[in-house]
Structures are given as C-alpha cells and as structure tokens.
Design an enzyme around this catalytic site. Structure first.
Site, short mmCIF file in Angstrom:
data_model
loop_
_atom_site.label_atom_id
_atom_site.label_comp_id
_atom_site.label_asym_id
_atom_site.label_seq_id
_atom_site.Cartn_x
_atom_site.Cartn_y
_atom_site.Cartn_z
N ASP A 227 -19.84 5.42 -35.29
CA ASP A 227 -19.83 5.13 -36.77
C ASP A 227 -19.95 6.54 -37.57
OD1 ASP A 227 -19.89 3.89 -39.08
OD2 ASP A 227 -21.90 3.94 -39.27
N ASP A 228 -20.70 7.40 -36.74
CA ASP A 228 -20.82 8.84 -37.63
C ASP A 228 -19.39 9.68 -37.52
OD1 ASP A 228 -23.58 8.81 -38.29
OD2 ASP A 228 -23.87 8.62 -36.11
N GLU B 10 -24.94 5.00 -32.89
CA GLU B 10 -25.28 5.69 -34.05
C GLU B 10 -26.28 6.87 -34.08
OE1 GLU B 10 -24.15 4.33 -37.24
OE2 GLU B 10 -25.47 5.96 -38.32
N ASP B 11 -25.87 7.88 -34.61
CA ASP B 11 -26.71 8.89 -34.87
C ASP B 11 -27.10 9.81 -33.58
OD1 ASP B 11 -26.60 8.62 -37.50
OD2 ASP B 11 -28.58 8.36 -38.07
N ARG C 97 -30.11 12.71 -33.63
CA ARG C 97 -29.79 13.30 -34.89
C ARG C 97 -29.88 12.12 -36.02
NH1 ARG C 97 -26.60 11.58 -38.48
NH2 ARG C 97 -24.67 11.79 -37.62
N LYS D 17 -29.04 -0.55 -40.02
CA LYS D 17 -27.50 -0.91 -39.76
C LYS D 17 -27.08 -2.17 -39.35
CE LYS D 17 -25.66 3.67 -40.40
NZ LYS D 17 -24.39 4.42 -40.67
N TYR E 97 -31.57 0.95 -46.41
CA TYR E 97 -30.90 1.95 -45.63
C TYR E 97 -31.10 3.19 -46.61
CZ TYR E 97 -26.01 3.25 -44.28
OH TYR E 97 -25.08 4.04 -43.51
N ASN F 101 -27.20 12.92 -45.64
CA ASN F 101 -28.31 11.98 -45.98
C ASN F 101 -29.44 12.18 -45.42
OD1 ASN F 101 -26.53 9.89 -47.13
ND2 ASN F 101 -25.52 9.45 -45.28
N ASN G 206 -20.12 6.33 -48.16
CA ASN G 206 -20.99 6.29 -46.91
C ASN G 206 -20.33 5.35 -45.98
OD1 ASN G 206 -23.13 4.96 -45.37
ND2 ASN G 206 -24.61 6.29 -46.65
N1 LIG Z 1 -22.05 9.95 -45.94
C1 LIG Z 1 -21.65 9.34 -44.69
O1 LIG Z 1 -21.58 8.21 -44.67
C2 LIG Z 1 -22.08 10.06 -43.38
C3 LIG Z 1 -23.20 11.42 -43.67
N2 LIG Z 1 -23.61 11.89 -42.38
C4 LIG Z 1 -24.41 13.00 -42.81
O2 LIG Z 1 -23.68 14.25 -42.37
C5 LIG Z 1 -24.76 15.07 -42.00
C6 LIG Z 1 -24.11 15.99 -40.63
O3 LIG Z 1 -24.00 15.05 -39.70
P1 LIG Z 1 -23.52 15.44 -38.28
O4 LIG Z 1 -21.98 15.96 -38.26
O5 LIG Z 1 -23.50 14.35 -37.11
O6 LIG Z 1 -24.38 16.72 -37.90
P2 LIG Z 1 -24.17 17.85 -37.07
O7 LIG Z 1 -25.59 18.44 -36.74
O8 LIG Z 1 -23.37 17.64 -35.79
O9 LIG Z 1 -23.58 18.90 -37.94
C7 LIG Z 1 -23.98 19.70 -39.06
C8 LIG Z 1 -22.97 20.87 -39.16
O10 LIG Z 1 -23.24 21.57 -40.33
C9 LIG Z 1 -23.40 22.73 -39.98
N3 LIG Z 1 -24.25 23.44 -40.61
C10 LIG Z 1 -25.81 23.28 -40.57
N4 LIG Z 1 -26.38 24.35 -41.43
C11 LIG Z 1 -25.63 24.95 -42.20
C12 LIG Z 1 -25.51 26.12 -42.90
N5 LIG Z 1 -26.88 26.41 -43.55
N6 LIG Z 1 -24.40 26.60 -43.32
C13 LIG Z 1 -22.95 26.04 -42.83
N7 LIG Z 1 -23.12 25.13 -41.95
C14 LIG Z 1 -24.29 24.55 -41.66
C15 LIG Z 1 -23.63 22.92 -38.35
O11 LIG Z 1 -23.45 24.21 -37.85
C16 LIG Z 1 -22.70 21.78 -38.05
O12 LIG Z 1 -21.45 22.25 -37.83
C17 LIG Z 1 -25.97 14.59 -41.98
O13 LIG Z 1 -26.91 14.87 -42.99
C18 LIG Z 1 -25.75 12.99 -41.89
O14 LIG Z 1 -26.45 12.36 -42.56
C19 LIG Z 1 -23.12 11.62 -41.32
C20 LIG Z 1 -22.38 10.38 -41.05
C21 LIG Z 1 -22.09 9.61 -42.02
C1 LIG Z 2 -24.77 7.31 -43.10
C2 LIG Z 2 -24.77 7.72 -41.59
O1 LIG Z 2 -24.66 7.28 -40.69
C3 LIG Z 2 -25.48 8.77 -41.36
O2 LIG Z 2 -25.84 9.72 -42.42
O3 LIG Z 2 -25.82 9.49 -40.38
MG LIG Z 3 -25.31 7.86 -38.92
#
Ligand SMILES: NC(=O)C1=CN([C@@H]2O[C@H](COP(=O)(O)OP(=O)(O)OC[C@H]3O[C@@H](n4cnc5c(N)ncnc54)[C@H](O)[C@@H]3O)[C@@H](O)[C@H]2O)C=CC1
Ligand SMILES: CC(=O)C(=O)O
Ligand SMILES: [Mg+2]
Length: 549
Positions: A261-262, A238-239, A149, A167, A96, A405, A449
């Site tokens: 999930d996201d 997912e993603d 994504r 996953k 993962y 991530n 996470n």
């Molecule tokens: N810890 C966890 O369980 C999870 C973590 N994530 C992580 O969250 C991140 C985002 O995922 P999503 O929301 O689906 O992506 P997304 O692409 O939909 O959202 C990214 C957001 O960040 C903003 N952004 C990007 N660069 C920026 C900057 N320089 N300054 C200000 N805002 C900025 C964008 O405008 C957008 O609103 C990914 O890295 C993903 O791995 C996602 C799901 C679960």
């Molecule tokens: C953890 C997860 O689902 C993500 O980073 O997209």
């Molecule tokens: Mg994800």
C-alpha cells in the site's frame, strides 16, 4: 467465526461478531437463551449508534475515543462499524491517521484484548497450522506489517499491530469487506527500537530486527501459508521499511495475491491528486515538473506511477524522467552524486542525468521551477515561507502536498501553506487539516491519503478472484479516483473528493478495477458479471442488525 447454531446465553454476548446487545429482538432472546441477560428494552441500530456517539463525544482526548472505539470493536463489531460508517468523516482521524499514530506508540501500554494474529521467526515451520487457530475458515483480506516504519514514526515492532487493525477497519467500513473475513496481522521480526524493548509492557521479541534473506524467509512462509489456507485472500503489505518493502513485493507479487500500500496505493492516490491539481492549475501533465522531498518507498511509488502515466501519454522514459526530481536526506538524486553507485536501484532509476548535486530545497526550487512540491520524508514541518514564496514566483497556483503522517510529521501545515501563498496554493495533506480562513476567504484542505485507493483496489481484486495484482490496477484506480471530483469543483481547487463519501468512492474504484481485471486477463471469476456495478454493490458488506441472528 463463531457459529450462532452452537452458542447460547453469555457465549453469544461475548462473541464480538454475534453480539447485538440491546439490538436482539424478544424472539431472538428467547431462542438464544438471552432472556434476563439484557435490559428489557429492544433498541434499534439508530438508538444504539446515538448512545455510542454521545459517549464518544464526552471524551476530551482523541486517544481515549480510540480506546473506547476499539473496546466496542471487541465487544460488538456490528455496532462499532455502524458508528464508524455513520460518522466516517469524524471518526476516520481516530481509527486512522493521526490518532492511530498515538495508538501505535502506546499499543503495549494500552493492550487489553486480542485483535489479530502474530507470527515470529520462532513460528517458522508451523505458520500454516497456526492459521487454523483463527476463528474463520474464509478470510479475504489480510493487512500485514512488521512495524518496521509505521507512518513517519519509525520502528515500533509489534506495536505496529495498531496500524494493521486501523487499515482493516477501513477495508470493512469503506471498502465493503465483511469483518468476519478480515484479519490484521503483525509479524514479530524484532525491533531496533531499544527504548521500546526496554519498556516492561512491550509485547514483542527483544531481538534486533531481522534483515535481508532471513527477514524475507519468514514473510514468504507466512504468505504461502495464507495462500494455502485462504486461496482467495488478498495480502496487503503495510509499513515495512523501504528496503524490505521493495524486496518482499518483488519476490511475492506473482506468487500470491498481494500489493504494497505504501508503494502502490500511495502512488495511485497521489497520481489522482496530481491529475486534478494540474487541471486546476492549467498545466498539461506532459509539461509538469515535481520536486519530491523524500525518496523512500512512498515517493518511489508515486514517481513510478507518474512515469507510467506520462509514458502512456506518449513521452519517452527520458522525457518522463524530466518531470520527476527526487531529493533524499543527502539532496537531489543525480548521477553526478558521489554516492551514486551506492544508491538503491529504485532511486537510480529516477536519477537526473548530468545535473549538479543540490542539497538545498530552496536552491532546487529555483533551479527546477516546479509546478508541484510533494513531501514524503516523514520529517516535518520543513517547508518554509521562503520555499512557498519561491514556488509562487513562477507559478500562479503552486501544488503543495505535505503527505507525511501523522499530522506532526507533515512537511507544512495548511495554515502556513495558505498564508504564505496568500491563499493561492493547491493543498492536500496525508492527514486531515481543518479549513483555513484568510482575509475572509475559507480554504478547505484536501486529504491525499492511500485510504482513497486501497479499499477499492482490494475489494475489486478479491471480488473477481484476481490471480495477482498487476501495476496497471493502480493506474486504472488513479484515473477512476481523479474523475470522481466534478470538473467545476476541480477548477475551483478541489483536488480530492470528501472523505464522507468514501464508501461510494471505494465502490467506484472497485468497479473500475474489477472491469480492468477482465481486460488484462487476471480475473478468474467466470462467467463475468454482466452488471459490474450491481455485482460489486451487492457484495459490499454493511453493518445491519439483521442476518442469521
Ligand atoms: N499520504 C499517504 O497516503 C502516505 C504517506 N506516507 C508517509 O510518507 C512518509 C515516508 O514514508 P516512506 O517513503 O515509506 O519512508 P522512508 O523512510 O522510506 O523515506 C523517507 C525519505 O525521506 C528522506 N528524508 C528524511 N529526512 C529528510 C530530510 N531532513 N531532508 C531530506 N530528505 C529526508 C529519506 O532520505 C528518505 O528518502 C511517512 O511519513 C509516511 O507516513 C507513506 C505512505 C502513504
Ligand atoms: C498512510 C500510510 O500508509 C502511511 O502513512 O504509511
Ligand atoms: Mg502506510
């Protein structure tokens, strides 16, 4: 799945689900025509796991450990899962995040074996028939991506299959799903990553990515085909890119058993972490203010669940909105922004009313004086010493969650967060960070996470044959997750439970969700199990060397 009654000899050894290698007893070897095909010695699972672990430790690079494990997965599924279950904390970062990120980037170059199913626009009209090609007639869990994504790495087309595989491995190792009933899927809906399509090893279509209704039509046909072939199957999205993710969820959430999930899994996980971190900080949830750096699918998912929690505690929607300050790449989401009318409906829902625009994070921290700073931007490292020091100026123990991530995308490292806050911050990150020692004190970072939520929600829902997945499943799961960390440990700054306990955690979440499914009337399994804990425990698959073979 392969049926042991019909197979003999090398066909048994070549079947990942039947193969036990040196774990076949002498009687089984006679019966299955294996005599002479294996070294003489019978080996217990303990010895088999020990050898595999020894081989794994010999690799220097994590990506090579990943390749080794995935080869094992395709040769001897039971041993793969046994190794995983017995070394969960060490191997989670391999199967993962973060290593699965490298596996996505290199999926086409590393490709060796089949590992799931692919569907594309060209399969429209025949997806239901294609599902008959899958070796199992009973599938309970599907993780499907279109690689739009992947983590914070962007568009990776069919290389995204690696995230579905990762996953699914967690669903089986920690959630208790039987791998014979689990299927990773990648929808090949094109990609806009031209460097990828120009690569000679790329395995997907060279078309640009489908969008809008055309995209939704393929996803919908796939999901309805699954529902027809596997009526008790849960589909986890997912993603997908944010706009696709919301459109798909809205369209299908009541038509098939599914969740994203996201959006939803992340929402519940981070809500649980927030509940505990606020307790550690000594702040009432009703009074909290949070800045979100990033306003995509995951941030909106987290914000939505915080809003639901606050409303359930008696706040009005307007009061609850005052807790949530979202920033995207253009700054604070406010209804005074020039592009307000062009923002998505999900973002507009959280727009601050009458607040001046603010493109700068430091300035916003000074204005809002938040209790918590969440990073969900996929863009890191970006939180600076100044940001952390500003947080510390008005709150004793600032909550700092860099949730993007893989590790390279985390908005701040654990080392910087603890150093700049002089060890005061309450820290959790999306990917694992090693403990940090400052002036003789050691701080253990939490991992925020969605892996803490999706296996349990999925297993609970499927176990009671939920008709669909209401939002309340996630609030229920978040509360169950939060209560796992004992009060004294929360007070000492522990936000999330240890990853090594993830099977027990997933079981607790599954039991809570299964009970809740009856309370809200979506469970279809009757009579209701009298002892839900025993029912869920009994259903959880464990990689033993016994069974039919
Ligand atoms: N810890 C966890 O369980 C999870 C973590 N994530 C992580 O969250 C991140 C985002 O995922 P999503 O929301 O689906 O992506 P997304 O692409 O939909 O959202 C990214 C957001 O960040 C903003 N952004 C990007 N660069 C920026 C900057 N320089 N300054 C200000 N805002 C900025 C964008 O405008 C957008 O609103 C990914 O890295 C993903 O791995 C996602 C799901 C679960
Ligand atoms: C953890 C997860 O689902 C993500 O980073 O997209
Ligand atoms: Mg994800």
């Amino acid at each position: 799945m392969d049926n042991i009654e019909n197979l003999r000899g090398t066909a048994v050894l070549d079947s990942p689900s039947l193969n036990k290698g040196t774990g076949f007893t002498f009687t089984q070897r006679e019966r299955l025509g294996l005599r002479g095909l294996l070294p003489r010695k019978y080996e217990s699972p303990e010895i088999q796991v020990s050898r595999a672990w020894h081989q794994l430790c010999a690799f220097e690079e994590d990506i090579n450990r990943y390749v080794y494990l995935e080869n094992l997965h395709m040769q001897n599924e039971r041993l793969f899962y046994r190794v995983l279950v017995e070394h969960l904390e060490d191997l989670m970062p391999i199967v993962y995040t973060p290593t699965v990120g490298d596996a996505v980037v290199n999926f086409d170059s590393l490709y060796r074996n089949r590992c799931g199913m692919y569907f594309s626009r060209l399969d429209s009209g025949v997806m239901r028939t294609m599902l008959d090609n899958w070796p199992s007639s009973d599938v309970e869990i599907i993780v499907v991506t279109d690689g739009g994504r992947v983590l914070g790495l962007g568009d990776w087309g069919t290389n995204g299959m690696a995230i579905s595989v990762g996953k699914v491995s967690l669903y089986c190792a920690s959630g208790g799903f039987d791998p014979a009933k689990a299927m990773p899927v990648c929808l090949d809906l094109g990609t806009n990553n031209t460097a990828l399509t120009e690569h000679e090893y790329y395995l997907g279509s060279n078309e640009s990515r489908l969008t809008g209704d055309a995209h939704l039509a393929v996803v919908t046909e796939f999901c309805l085909a699954v529902k027809d072939k596997f009526p008790n199957c849960l589909i986890q999205f997912e993603d997908f890119k944010t706009e696709d993710a919301f459109r798909i969820l809205e369209h299908l959430r009541r038509k098939v058993l599914c969740f994203n999930d996201d959006i939803q899994g992340t929402g519940a996980t981070i809500l649980a972490g927030l509940i505990n971190a606020l307790r550690a900080q000594g702040t009432s949830t009703r009074d909290c203010r949070i800045i979100f750096f990033g306003a995509g699918s995951s941030a909106i998912g987290v914000a939505t669940q915080i809003m639901q929690l606050l409303i359930s505690e008696g706040l009005s929607e307007t009061q609850a909105k005052h807790a949530i300050w979202l920033m995207d790449s253009k700054g604070l989401i406010t209804d005074t922004r020039e592009d307000y009318d062009n923002l998505s409906s999900q973002k507009r829902k959280f727009a601050q009313h009458g607040e001046e625009p603010c493109p700068d994070l430091g300035e916003l921290i000074q204005r809002v004086k938040p209790h918590a700073l969440f990073g969900l931007s996929g863009f890191g490292p970006v939180f600076t010493r100044e940001h952390i020091e500003l947080m510390c100026e008005h709150i004793g123990k600032p909550i700092v969650f860099p949730l993007s991530n893989p590790t390279s995308k985390a908005e701040i490292t654990a080392q910087d967060a603890y150093t700049w806050s002089k060890g005061k911050c309450l820290f959790a990150a999306g990917s694992p960070f090693a403990p940090v020692t400052i002036e003789g004190n050691t701080y253990v970072p939490g991992q925020g996470n969605n892996m803490f939520i999706f296996p349990g929600v999925g297993f609970g829902a499927v176990s009671v044959r939920a008709e669909y997945i209401p939002d309340s499943f996630f609030l229920c799961a978040a509360r169950a997750l939060a209560t796992i960390v004992p009060e004294d440990e929360v007070r000492a700054g522990k936000i999330y439970p240890s990853v090594s306990a993830i099977r027990a955690i997933s079981k607790t979440v599954a039991v809570a969700v299964a009970e809740h499914a009856y309370e809200v009337g979506v469970a279809q399994l009757y009579p209701k199990p009298g002892d839900m804990d025993a029912f869920i425990t009994e259903r959880m698959w464990y990689p033993m060397n016994d069974g039919a073979v």
